[in-house]
Design a protein around this motif. Structure first.
Motif, PDB file in Angstrom:
ATOM      1  N   MET A 133       7.262  -5.265  11.500  1.00  0.00           N
ATOM      2  CA  MET A 133       8.536  -5.501  10.850  1.00  0.00           C
ATOM      3  C   MET A 133       9.060  -4.173  10.309  1.00  0.00           C
ATOM      4  N   ILE A 134      10.355  -3.950  10.432  1.00  0.00           N
ATOM      5  CA  ILE A 134      10.964  -2.732   9.902  1.00  0.00           C
ATOM      6  C   ILE A 134      11.807  -3.087   8.686  1.00  0.00           C
ATOM      7  N   LEU A 135      11.590  -2.359   7.602  1.00  0.00           N
ATOM      8  CA  LEU A 135      12.395  -2.486   6.387  1.00  0.00           C
ATOM      9  C   LEU A 135      13.366  -1.316   6.355  1.00  0.00           C
ATOM     10  N   TYR A 136      14.609  -1.585   6.025  1.00  0.00           N
ATOM     11  CA  TYR A 136      15.614  -0.528   5.913  1.00  0.00           C
ATOM     12  C   TYR A 136      15.902  -0.315   4.433  1.00  0.00           C
ATOM     13  N   ILE A 137      15.831   0.948   4.013  1.00  0.00           N
ATOM     14  CA  ILE A 137      15.936   1.255   2.592  1.00  0.00           C
ATOM     15  C   ILE A 137      17.016   2.305   2.360  1.00  0.00           C
ATOM     16  N   LYS A 138      17.975   1.952   1.531  1.00  0.00           N
ATOM     17  CA  LYS A 138      19.092   2.836   1.210  1.00  0.00           C
ATOM     18  C   LYS A 138      18.651   3.899   0.203  1.00  0.00           C
ATOM     19  N   ASN A 139      19.190   5.101   0.334  1.00  0.00           N
ATOM     20  CA  ASN A 139      18.964   6.245  -0.557  1.00  0.00           C
ATOM     21  C   ASN A 139      17.608   6.910  -0.373  1.00  0.00           C
TER      22      ASN A 139
ATOM     23  N   GLU B 182       2.200   0.399  -1.197  1.00  0.00           N
ATOM     24  CA  GLU B 182       0.745   0.248  -1.274  1.00  0.00           C
ATOM     25  C   GLU B 182       0.330  -0.428  -2.570  1.00  0.00           C
ATOM     26  N   LYS B 183       1.008  -0.094  -3.690  1.00  0.00           N
ATOM     27  CA  LYS B 183       0.703  -0.744  -4.974  1.00  0.00           C
ATOM     28  C   LYS B 183       0.948  -2.249  -4.901  1.00  0.00           C
ATOM     29  N   LEU B 184       1.971  -2.637  -4.107  1.00  0.00           N
ATOM     30  CA  LEU B 184       2.297  -4.052  -3.965  1.00  0.00           C
ATOM     31  C   LEU B 184       1.429  -4.748  -2.915  1.00  0.00           C
ATOM     32  N   GLY B 185       0.513  -4.004  -2.303  1.00  0.00           N
ATOM     33  CA  GLY B 185      -0.366  -4.581  -1.282  1.00  0.00           C
ATOM     34  C   GLY B 185       0.299  -4.712   0.076  1.00  0.00           C
ATOM     35  N   ILE B 186       1.375  -3.963   0.288  1.00  0.00           N
ATOM     36  CA  ILE B 186       2.081  -3.979   1.570  1.00  0.00           C
ATOM     37  C   ILE B 186       1.655  -2.737   2.338  1.00  0.00           C
ATOM     38  N   ASN B 187       1.183  -2.930   3.561  1.00  0.00           N
ATOM     39  CA  ASN B 187       0.656  -1.824   4.351  1.00  0.00           C
ATOM     40  C   ASN B 187       1.755  -1.148   5.168  1.00  0.00           C
ATOM     41  N   PRO B 188       2.209   0.056   4.735  1.00  0.00           N
ATOM     42  CA  PRO B 188       3.206   0.770   5.547  1.00  0.00           C
ATOM     43  C   PRO B 188       2.531   1.485   6.716  1.00  0.00           C
ATOM     44  N   LEU B 189       2.919   1.128   7.923  1.00  0.00           N
ATOM     45  CA  LEU B 189       2.351   1.751   9.112  1.00  0.00           C
ATOM     46  C   LEU B 189       3.026   3.083   9.408  1.00  0.00           C
ATOM     47  N   HIS B 190       4.329   3.136   9.143  1.00  0.00           N
ATOM     48  CA  HIS B 190       5.099   4.335   9.448  1.00  0.00           C
ATOM     49  C   HIS B 190       6.261   4.423   8.464  1.00  0.00           C
ATOM     50  N   VAL B 191       6.441   5.573   7.839  1.00  0.00           N
ATOM     51  CA  VAL B 191       7.514   5.747   6.866  1.00  0.00           C
ATOM     52  C   VAL B 191       8.416   6.883   7.343  1.00  0.00           C
ATOM     53  N   GLU B 192       9.686   6.588   7.539  1.00  0.00           N
ATOM     54  CA  GLU B 192      10.693   7.568   7.948  1.00  0.00           C
ATOM     55  C   GLU B 192      11.833   7.524   6.944  1.00  0.00           C
ATOM     56  N   LEU B 193      12.749   8.456   7.068  1.00  0.00           N
ATOM     57  CA  LEU B 193      13.922   8.429   6.206  1.00  0.00           C
ATOM     58  C   LEU B 193      14.692   7.139   6.454  1.00  0.00           C
ATOM     59  N   GLY B 194      14.841   6.336   5.420  1.00  0.00           N
ATOM     60  CA  GLY B 194      15.630   5.120   5.508  1.00  0.00           C
ATOM     61  C   GLY B 194      14.944   3.909   6.104  1.00  0.00           C
ATOM     62  N   GLU B 195      13.731   4.077   6.643  1.00  0.00           N
ATOM     63  CA  GLU B 195      13.070   2.905   7.205  1.00  0.00           C
ATOM     64  C   GLU B 195      11.559   2.996   7.130  1.00  0.00           C
ATOM     65  N   VAL B 196      10.959   1.815   6.991  1.00  0.00           N
ATOM     66  CA  VAL B 196       9.505   1.699   6.887  1.00  0.00           C
ATOM     67  C   VAL B 196       9.051   0.596   7.829  1.00  0.00           C
TER      68      VAL B 196
END
Length: 186
Positions: free
Chosen positions: A1-7, A22-36
């Motif tokens: 799943m991709i999350l889109y994050i403003k700013n 990570e603190k919320l227990g959500i595993n980010p596989l890939h973090v880019e500008l504006g999206e996770v």
């Protein structure tokens, strides 16, 4: 799943968002500008918690399609100018179309509609912010800055800088006021 994050516009933003996920227990596989990219879908409670945490940090979770396109365009331009030194081998319109997977005319129209400015003006504003940053570092000549950011000449850079800021690059450099904006406010 991709999350889109403003700013989320810089490497520090990426680190902060990753740590909070990570603190919320959500595993980010890939973090880019504006999206996770995360490994699985969020339930309602996780999404609500994430929205609260992100809002407290000045970020925003984006759900609608047009806003995701806008954030992707902004992220690509910021990355191009601030991390890749405007090393563009094709036109900006082709670069954006290829990376957002949409027709440039459509992208340009929704960008103007939502942001109240054109992609080209946003691109120029980001370039000028990068010029300000490089002038503040006082490590490169104006000619080297022009070359690094793919200006056709020092005169072109100077004219564009003055048109946007009202100051010549040398006057700006001598003032040492800072005068820089955070990338998410350009």
């Amino acid at each position: 799943m991709i999350l889109y994050i403003k700013n989320m516009v810089c490497n520090r933003c990426k680190m902060v968002v990753k740590a909070e996920l990570e603190k919320l227990g959500i595993n980010p596989l890939h973090v880019e500008l504006g999206e996770v990219t995360i490994d699985n879908d969020l339930d309602t409670q996780q999404k609500e918690q994430l929205e609260v945490v992100l809002n407290d940090l000045g970020f925003e979770l984006i759900d609608d399609k047009k806003s995701r396109y806008i954030e992707k365009i902004k992220s690509l331009i910021i990355e191009l100018i601030h991390e890749k030194n405007n090393d563009l081998k094709i036109t900006l319109s082709d670069y954006l179309s290829q990376n957002v997977y949409h027709d440039y005319f459509y992208l340009s129209n929704i960008f103007s509609e939502i942001e109240g400015t054109t992609i080209e003006k946003y691109f120029i504003a980001q370039k000028i912010e990068r010029v300000k940053e490089l002038l503040a570092y006082n490590e490169l000549s104006l000619g080297e800055i022009a070359f690094q950011l793919n200006y056709s000449s020092v005169a072109h850079l100077s004219n564009q800088f003055k048109k946007v800021t009202g100051l010549s690059p040398s006057h700006f450099k001598n003032l040492r006021l800072g005068g820089r904006k955070p990338l998410d406010e350009v």
